[in-house]
Each structure stands twice: as C-alpha cells, then as structure tokens.
Enzyme design. Structure first.
Site, PDB file in Angstrom:
ATOM      1  N   HIS A  70     -30.558 -42.890  -4.252  1.00  0.00           N
ATOM      2  CA  HIS A  70     -30.598 -41.430  -4.102  1.00  0.00           C
ATOM      3  C   HIS A  70     -32.021 -40.873  -4.210  1.00  0.00           C
ATOM      4  O   HIS A  70     -32.481 -40.214  -3.275  1.00  0.00           O
ATOM      5  CB  HIS A  70     -29.650 -40.771  -5.103  1.00  0.00           C
ATOM      6  CG  HIS A  70     -29.800 -39.289  -5.189  1.00  0.00           C
ATOM      7  ND1 HIS A  70     -29.539 -38.440  -4.119  1.00  0.00           N
ATOM      8  CD2 HIS A  70     -30.210 -38.498  -6.209  1.00  0.00           C
ATOM      9  CE1 HIS A  70     -29.775 -37.187  -4.496  1.00  0.00           C
ATOM     10  NE2 HIS A  70     -30.184 -37.201  -5.759  1.00  0.00           N
ATOM     11  N   HIS A  98     -37.017 -36.895  -9.573  1.00  0.00           N
ATOM     12  CA  HIS A  98     -36.337 -35.627  -9.858  1.00  0.00           C
ATOM     13  C   HIS A  98     -35.153 -35.738 -10.809  1.00  0.00           C
ATOM     14  O   HIS A  98     -34.824 -34.771 -11.485  1.00  0.00           O
ATOM     15  CB  HIS A  98     -35.924 -34.926  -8.554  1.00  0.00           C
ATOM     16  CG  HIS A  98     -34.729 -35.518  -7.885  1.00  0.00           C
ATOM     17  ND1 HIS A  98     -34.806 -36.612  -7.058  1.00  0.00           N
ATOM     18  CD2 HIS A  98     -33.430 -35.167  -7.937  1.00  0.00           C
ATOM     19  CE1 HIS A  98     -33.604 -36.900  -6.606  1.00  0.00           C
ATOM     20  NE2 HIS A  98     -32.735 -36.033  -7.133  1.00  0.00           N
ATOM     21  N   ASP A  99     -34.504 -36.897 -10.885  1.00  0.00           N
ATOM     22  CA  ASP A  99     -33.370 -37.064 -11.800  1.00  0.00           C
ATOM     23  C   ASP A  99     -33.711 -37.902 -13.030  1.00  0.00           C
ATOM     24  O   ASP A  99     -32.860 -38.123 -13.888  1.00  0.00           O
ATOM     25  CB  ASP A  99     -32.200 -37.744 -11.075  1.00  0.00           C
ATOM     26  CG  ASP A  99     -31.403 -36.792 -10.203  1.00  0.00           C
ATOM     27  OD1 ASP A  99     -31.455 -35.568 -10.445  1.00  0.00           O
ATOM     28  OD2 ASP A  99     -30.715 -37.268  -9.287  1.00  0.00           O
ATOM     29  N   GLU A 102     -33.387 -36.131 -16.497  1.00  0.00           N
ATOM     30  CA  GLU A 102     -31.988 -35.711 -16.661  1.00  0.00           C
ATOM     31  C   GLU A 102     -31.070 -36.899 -16.967  1.00  0.00           C
ATOM     32  O   GLU A 102     -30.132 -36.770 -17.749  1.00  0.00           O
ATOM     33  CB  GLU A 102     -31.560 -35.037 -15.358  1.00  0.00           C
ATOM     34  CG  GLU A 102     -30.281 -34.291 -15.383  1.00  0.00           C
ATOM     35  CD  GLU A 102     -30.071 -33.580 -14.049  1.00  0.00           C
ATOM     36  OE1 GLU A 102     -28.981 -33.784 -13.479  1.00  0.00           O
ATOM     37  OE2 GLU A 102     -30.971 -32.853 -13.568  1.00  0.00           O
ATOM     38  N   ASP A 103     -31.338 -38.053 -16.347  1.00  0.00           N
ATOM     39  CA  ASP A 103     -30.387 -39.162 -16.377  1.00  0.00           C
ATOM     40  C   ASP A 103     -30.899 -40.468 -16.985  1.00  0.00           C
ATOM     41  O   ASP A 103     -30.180 -41.464 -16.978  1.00  0.00           O
ATOM     42  CB  ASP A 103     -29.909 -39.463 -14.947  1.00  0.00           C
ATOM     43  CG  ASP A 103     -29.130 -38.306 -14.342  1.00  0.00           C
ATOM     44  OD1 ASP A 103     -28.534 -37.531 -15.100  1.00  0.00           O
ATOM     45  OD2 ASP A 103     -29.127 -38.181 -13.105  1.00  0.00           O
ATOM     46  N   ASP A 117     -32.470 -32.860  -2.248  1.00  0.00           N
ATOM     47  CA  ASP A 117     -31.543 -33.451  -3.218  1.00  0.00           C
ATOM     48  C   ASP A 117     -30.101 -33.166  -2.812  1.00  0.00           C
ATOM     49  O   ASP A 117     -29.258 -34.065  -2.729  1.00  0.00           O
ATOM     50  CB  ASP A 117     -31.855 -32.876  -4.606  1.00  0.00           C
ATOM     51  CG  ASP A 117     -30.931 -33.361  -5.702  1.00  0.00           C
ATOM     52  OD1 ASP A 117     -30.381 -34.477  -5.607  1.00  0.00           O
ATOM     53  OD2 ASP A 117     -30.762 -32.615  -6.695  1.00  0.00           O
TER      54      ASP A 117
END
Length: 183
Positions: A30, A54-55, A58-59, A115
């Site tokens: 992704h 970008h993630d 967050e993850d 995204d």
C-alpha cells in the site's frame, strides 16, 4: 531519489509482517503504491517520501521523531497531516480527515487522495470477488464508507483553482462515482 529508496526501505522494515485486511497481501504494498502514484504525478521528493511513510506512525513502532531525523521537518509535517488519532472513534477520525482536506495545503491533499485511491482500488477488487461480505471487515459499513469516500472527493478539489491538478485526483473521483454512485 536516493532518499526515496531509503524511505521505501524504512517502510518495508516498519511494516514487516503486517498484511492488508482485505487482500492479505503484505501491507507495505500500500505505501509503495501511494508513493508510486505521487512519483508518477511528478510531485516533490518530500511528498513521495511521505507517501512511503504515511501510515508508519499510525500503524508501526516508528515515531514522528524518527522520520524527522531521517528526512526532515517538511516530510514529518506531511506525514502528520495524514496520520489519524487511533484513540478517536472511526467516525471522528474520518470526519477529521474530511474537514482537514478541505482547507489543507496541496501536498496534504495529494497524499490523502493518493492514499484513498489505493485503498478504494483494494475495496473494489475485494468487492468483485467477495461481494457485500467485505463490509463486515470495516468499522464503517457500506453507507459510512460511501459517505467517507464521496466526502473526500467533494473536499479534495476545494481551493485548487489555478493549481494544476494531477490526473490521479480525477481517477479517484471517477472510481468513487463508478463504485458508489454519482458525487
């Protein structure tokens, strides 16, 4: 573009072992796809790097300070603009993104649209093979997902008059319209 290769390697390391909930493929596919969309549009190196990462905050265990140390303030600012606060409910997080994208600077809008475009492609692919059963995998059901994706379309173009809008914005809009109905 050496920094981009470094960002891709960091994304691979950070997301190692994670899989996408709809496809089961390695999660890093992704962020790589998001970065490729930004690269193909001829956007800035900092934005492409943010696409890879970008993630990550967050993850994964990666923190904003790690990104800042490796890639600088501008990249971390772009990543922060796309990072959801997981302590908030699904609806609160999505409403924040919908509100944010309306007034966000172009680079933030571009990352969010890239995204969501990649996410929507995965949703459509899963829907074609599994049908309505896919909505059980989401915190937001089909109606909420429709609202979210359409709201992103409606707000992504706000304030971009006179700015050359990359083709992937229109690709995203068309996919939303084709999948969920006219915006």
């Amino acid at each position: 573009m050496e920094k981009c290769k470094k960002a891709e390697a960091l994304a691979k390391q950070a997301h190692d072992g994670q899989v996408r909930k709809l496809t089961g493929e390695p999660y890093v596919v992704h962020p790589i796809s998001v970065a490729e969309t930004l690269k193909e549009a001829g956007l800035s190196e900092d934005l492409i790097i943010a696409g890879y990462l970008h993630d990550a905050v967050e993850d994964t265990a990666l923190e904003f300070e790690d990104i800042k140390r490796e890639f600088g303030r501008k990249v971390v600012d772009i990543v922060q603009g796309n990072t959801e606060d997981k302590s908030r409910s699904w609806l609160e997080r999505k409403q924040h993104t919908v509100d944010y994208i309306k007034e966000a600077p172009f680079e933030m809008k571009a990352l969010i649209v890239a995204d969501k475009l990649d996410n929507l492609k995965s949703v459509i692919e899963a829907y074609e093979s599994e049908g309505d059963a896919i909505w059980e995998k989401f915190k937001g059901d089909k109606t909420k997902q429709r609202w979210y994706y359409k709201s992103i379309v409606e707000n992504a173009f706000v304030g971009l008059e006179g700015i050359e809008i990359p083709p992937f914005f229109y690709t995203y809009k068309k996919l939303v319209e084709d999948f969920f109905g006219d915006v």
